[in-house]
Design a protein around this motif. Sequence first.
Motif, PDB file in Angstrom:
ATOM      1  N   ASN A 294       0.835  -1.201   0.000  1.00  0.00           N
ATOM      2  CA  ASN A 294       0.000   0.000   0.000  1.00  0.00           C
ATOM      3  C   ASN A 294       0.872   1.255   0.000  1.00  0.00           C
ATOM      4  OD1 ASN A 294      -2.323  -1.598   0.161  1.00  0.00           O
ATOM      5  ND2 ASN A 294      -2.235  -1.641   2.404  1.00  0.00           N
ATOM      6  N   VAL A 295       0.743   2.063  -1.049  1.00  0.00           N
ATOM      7  CA  VAL A 295       1.518   3.296  -1.161  1.00  0.00           C
ATOM      8  C   VAL A 295       1.104   4.268  -0.053  1.00  0.00           C
ATOM      9  CG1 VAL A 295       2.077   5.267  -2.637  1.00  0.00           C
ATOM     10  CG2 VAL A 295       1.754   2.990  -3.639  1.00  0.00           C
ATOM     11  N   GLY A 296       2.102   4.858   0.596  1.00  0.00           N
ATOM     12  CA  GLY A 296       1.832   5.833   1.643  1.00  0.00           C
ATOM     13  C   GLY A 296       1.684   5.238   3.027  1.00  0.00           C
ATOM     14  N   GLN A 297       1.665   3.910   3.125  1.00  0.00           N
ATOM     15  CA  GLN A 297       1.556   3.277   4.436  1.00  0.00           C
ATOM     16  C   GLN A 297       2.930   3.114   5.055  1.00  0.00           C
ATOM     17  OE1 GLN A 297      -1.015  -0.146   4.575  1.00  0.00           O
ATOM     18  NE2 GLN A 297       0.076  -1.044   6.318  1.00  0.00           N
ATOM     19  N   THR A 298       3.022   3.330   6.354  1.00  0.00           N
ATOM     20  CA  THR A 298       4.319   3.211   7.019  1.00  0.00           C
ATOM     21  C   THR A 298       4.838   1.775   6.929  1.00  0.00           C
ATOM     22  OG1 THR A 298       3.263   2.812   9.157  1.00  0.00           O
ATOM     23  CG2 THR A 298       3.827   5.087   8.622  1.00  0.00           C
TER      24      THR A 298
ATOM     25  N   SER B  32       7.544   5.938  13.140  1.00  0.00           N
ATOM     26  CA  SER B  32       7.296   5.242  11.873  1.00  0.00           C
ATOM     27  C   SER B  32       7.541   6.155  10.682  1.00  0.00           C
ATOM     28  CB  SER B  32       5.856   4.714  11.831  1.00  0.00           C
ATOM     29  OG  SER B  32       5.624   3.815  12.905  1.00  0.00           O
ATOM     30  N   PHE B  33       7.882   5.521   9.526  1.00  0.00           N
ATOM     31  CA  PHE B  33       8.201   6.240   8.290  1.00  0.00           C
ATOM     32  C   PHE B  33       7.535   5.539   7.116  1.00  0.00           C
ATOM     33  CE2 PHE B  33      11.610   6.598  11.328  1.00  0.00           C
ATOM     34  CZ  PHE B  33      11.950   7.944  11.332  1.00  0.00           C
ATOM     35  N   ALA B  34       7.281   6.315   6.060  1.00  0.00           N
ATOM     36  CA  ALA B  34       6.641   5.772   4.861  1.00  0.00           C
ATOM     37  C   ALA B  34       7.485   6.113   3.640  1.00  0.00           C
ATOM     38  CB  ALA B  34       5.225   6.331   4.702  1.00  0.00           C
ATOM     39  N   PRO B  35       8.458   5.267   3.278  1.00  0.00           N
ATOM     40  CA  PRO B  35       9.241   5.507   2.061  1.00  0.00           C
ATOM     41  C   PRO B  35       8.387   5.284   0.818  1.00  0.00           C
ATOM     42  CG  PRO B  35       9.781   3.382   2.991  1.00  0.00           C
ATOM     43  CD  PRO B  35       8.849   4.036   3.968  1.00  0.00           C
ATOM     44  N   ASN B  36       8.974   5.518  -0.361  1.00  0.00           N
ATOM     45  CA  ASN B  36       8.211   5.385  -1.608  1.00  0.00           C
ATOM     46  C   ASN B  36       7.638   3.984  -1.789  1.00  0.00           C
ATOM     47  OD1 ASN B  36       8.701   8.012  -2.212  1.00  0.00           O
ATOM     48  ND2 ASN B  36      10.225   7.629  -3.811  1.00  0.00           N
ATOM     49  N   ARG B  37       8.459   2.974  -1.527  1.00  0.00           N
ATOM     50  CA  ARG B  37       7.994   1.586  -1.646  1.00  0.00           C
ATOM     51  C   ARG B  37       8.085   0.895  -0.293  1.00  0.00           C
ATOM     52  NH1 ARG B  37      10.383  -1.679  -6.742  1.00  0.00           N
ATOM     53  NH2 ARG B  37       9.464  -3.364  -5.493  1.00  0.00           N
ATOM     54  N   GLY B  38       7.048   0.117   0.003  1.00  0.00           N
ATOM     55  CA  GLY B  38       6.984  -0.521   1.305  1.00  0.00           C
ATOM     56  C   GLY B  38       7.199  -2.016   1.290  1.00  0.00           C
ATOM     57  N   ASP B  39       7.448  -2.593   0.115  1.00  0.00           N
ATOM     58  CA  ASP B  39       7.615  -4.053   0.013  1.00  0.00           C
ATOM     59  C   ASP B  39       9.048  -4.445   0.380  1.00  0.00           C
ATOM     60  OD1 ASP B  39       8.137  -2.563  -2.384  1.00  0.00           O
ATOM     61  OD2 ASP B  39       8.389  -4.452  -3.469  1.00  0.00           O
ATOM     62  N   ILE B  40       9.427  -4.198   1.608  1.00  0.00           N
ATOM     63  CA  ILE B  40      10.822  -4.312   2.064  1.00  0.00           C
ATOM     64  C   ILE B  40      11.078  -5.706   2.616  1.00  0.00           C
ATOM     65  CG2 ILE B  40      12.529  -3.412   3.680  1.00  0.00           C
ATOM     66  CD1 ILE B  40      10.994  -0.726   3.554  1.00  0.00           C
ATOM     67  N   GLN B  41      12.125  -6.365   2.098  1.00  0.00           N
ATOM     68  CA  GLN B  41      12.504  -7.704   2.534  1.00  0.00           C
ATOM     69  C   GLN B  41      13.732  -7.695   3.446  1.00  0.00           C
ATOM     70  OE1 GLN B  41      10.349 -10.250   1.481  1.00  0.00           O
ATOM     71  NE2 GLN B  41       9.317  -8.371   0.832  1.00  0.00           N
ATOM     72  N   GLN B  42      14.577  -6.669   3.327  1.00  0.00           N
ATOM     73  CA  GLN B  42      15.784  -6.597   4.160  1.00  0.00           C
ATOM     74  C   GLN B  42      16.173  -5.148   4.372  1.00  0.00           C
ATOM     75  OE1 GLN B  42      19.223  -8.685   2.616  1.00  0.00           O
ATOM     76  NE2 GLN B  42      20.565  -7.988   4.264  1.00  0.00           N
ATOM     77  N   LEU B  43      16.628  -4.846   5.599  1.00  0.00           N
ATOM     78  CA  LEU B  43      17.138  -3.527   5.953  1.00  0.00           C
ATOM     79  C   LEU B  43      18.639  -3.604   6.203  1.00  0.00           C
ATOM     80  CD1 LEU B  43      14.593  -2.240   8.634  1.00  0.00           C
ATOM     81  CD2 LEU B  43      14.852  -1.343   6.326  1.00  0.00           C
ATOM     82  N   LEU B  44      19.363  -2.573   5.747  1.00  0.00           N
ATOM     83  CA  LEU B  44      20.798  -2.469   6.019  1.00  0.00           C
ATOM     84  C   LEU B  44      21.120  -1.007   6.268  1.00  0.00           C
ATOM     85  CD1 LEU B  44      23.668  -3.781   6.040  1.00  0.00           C
ATOM     86  CD2 LEU B  44      23.812  -3.164   3.619  1.00  0.00           C
TER      87      LEU B  44
END
Length: 751
Positions: A459-463, A476-488
């Motif tokens: 969902n675009v705009g969702q944290t 919380s933050f809402a980047p452009n894309r939220g389909d995040i699988q890994q953070l570095l």
Amino acid sequence: MRWNVRWQKRARRAVSCRPFSWFFLIILHSPFFVPDSSAQPGIWRTHPSFLSAQTVAAVQDKIYCASENGFFYYDAGASEATRLSRDDGFSELGVSYLAYLTDQKRLLIAYRSGTIDLLSVTATGEPAGTSTITLIRDAAQISGSKRINHLGRVGNDAYLSCDFGIVVLDVARVEIRDTYRNIGPEGASAVVYATAFANDSIYAATSRGLLAARFDPAVNLAFFGNWKTVALPAGSSVRSVVGVSSRLFVAVPGEGVAERRGGRWTVVKAVPAITGLVQTATEWVATAPGLLQRESGGLVNNALVGAPRALVEAAGSFWVADSLSGLLRISGTAAEAVSPDGPASDAFQQLVAAGQPAQVLALPGGFSEDLKPLRRRRGFDQFRENRWQNFLTNSLPTDFVTAVFNPTDGRTYLGSFGGGLWQHQYQNPPEAVNRVLATISSLTVDPNGEVWLATPTLNVGQTSIHVRRKSGSFESFAPNRGDIQQLLLDDNGFLWTRLSASNGGGMQVFDPATNRSRLLYDQTGEGDLPDRNVRSLVKDRDGLIWIGTDNGIAVFDNPSAVFTGAVNAYRPVFERRRLLSGESVRALAVDGGNRKWIGTANGLYLFNEDGTALVEHFTSQNSPLPSNQINALAIEPAGGEVFVATPNGLVSYGGTSSEPTPVFSGISVFPNPVRPDFAGLVSIRGLVENTVVKVMDAGGQLVYETRSQGGTATWDLRDYRGRTAETGIYFVFAVTPDGREGVAGKLAVVR
């Protein structure tokens, strides 16, 4: 110019050693050794689960048991378990069936590959030499699986039930006498699970039903026409068939044990939850969750009995191979688990390592060799002080998928895909931190000890990015894309994220300080990734971001400029081609010497700092790796031990590089003393980065000199001319690159 930052840092590391008084060093610094419990450099350790027990055999005074990837024997008198592996002379991993040939005084060990080991034993049951039969494994005319599932014996003939049919092994002559393939109806292929002998017939439980043939030398059992289908009770299982005193029995789901009498089946023992039948020397035993039911009466009703697969009677007890609880010793109605310690699973999707104290956390799951998701289980495993501890309580989620160690508070944080955020410290039970942020795909921690987590969304705009502040509050933050699988997290405070391949793949860099986002793909100027399907991310010791994709490796050598203008990843070149081009890179790790460990579908690679020189390439053919498919990597920083997760089990390798210490606080030299049978590398640990290490003999002659990889230096016990070190006392001197600080120690070598 590319790599200028890295080359400047490397130049600072390589400052030449200033003149130093070695005699003065000895006077001012007495030897101080710190304990070292990591694997020896260059030595592999296996970490199989012993809870998935599949088969068991009683051999004199010992009980041999095999799990999916583990093998051991238990001494009932001494109450001790001894692990067995290929280092002990066995052919491979993956034992599928054990049978003790009493008259031969040999243990038949059958493997999933079709290989057979015949183990000679001592009078008290210890291993005493192995011979191997590879005819089934190497048979070119047999395609598909060659797994051996069961053994039924008549005289010197052992009837091996295999995934392709039946093989007759003459155990006296140790030779294959016959093979029966395609014995199903109309010559169809059939997986044979087990055989049984009753009256004048041989029965085979197969994937085509229960088959029978007259057991007579005049009958050609290789001809499918001589095998007839035996009608079964409705819904009955044919994976287990038992013949006791010329009587035939099968398990009928929902009812119990049925006996064939006069061409009809009659239920002779009601066991509604029955899962199978196993056979002892004198009777059958029905298995069910929490229950073992003997033909002659009740055996045990115990929650520790989870999924019994096989059992034997010996030393006054029943010994049960249980695929959930491991090897069980049952005396009367009491059940006791006696397997060696180990992880509760053989497949892991993530490994997390930390030092001080050294520990590794393993989260179950991962991928099979054909990249299908593996079954997850509840909880997780922790390796600490050379022992495994299983955290499997029912209160824990079944789907922990990510974890991170926070050095600030000494806790490990775990994220689940539905159960929220948890925290864990050493042997304490895990505690829930936040269940509102339920679906977590990745965790990382910043230098301030604040925990960052990703909650993937389309969902675009969702944290989708959150931080747990040290106060316990969340932002919380809402980047452009939220389909995040890994953070570095990089050295600039930017969050590099791996995005879902099913949603277009690629990467996203997010700056939480300014809420800027930058998407990176495979287009020139917009990341220039080798492939959009990004599998792994890691930051090296110089702050560079290494990317593993389905088409090899890429590196971002200037992360601070990712939000300005065109951005293109650099692809290291090895042997005139892009590094691992065409290979799917599923795991990355950086050791204390800034070298790159890379896990692919073709084994495990170790490259130098910049990926231009290959140091090692391990495969299942040249190492104890149980599979070439690498699912996860982690390096324990204090000792440099490299943990490797594969679909067929977890192993670790004694690396030659560990995290450097800021200042000298004591070094460890291991092993010390070096005994005559030692043929590995001596490790010197606890060093600062790029330490100069000199080894001298008792006469003051220089024997060997090197520099540390991170915090570890190694010596192969040879002098600068290649001669083997002789018996004696050797002095080890370690000096910082600027020559201002040093420590010394002694090493005894016995030949």
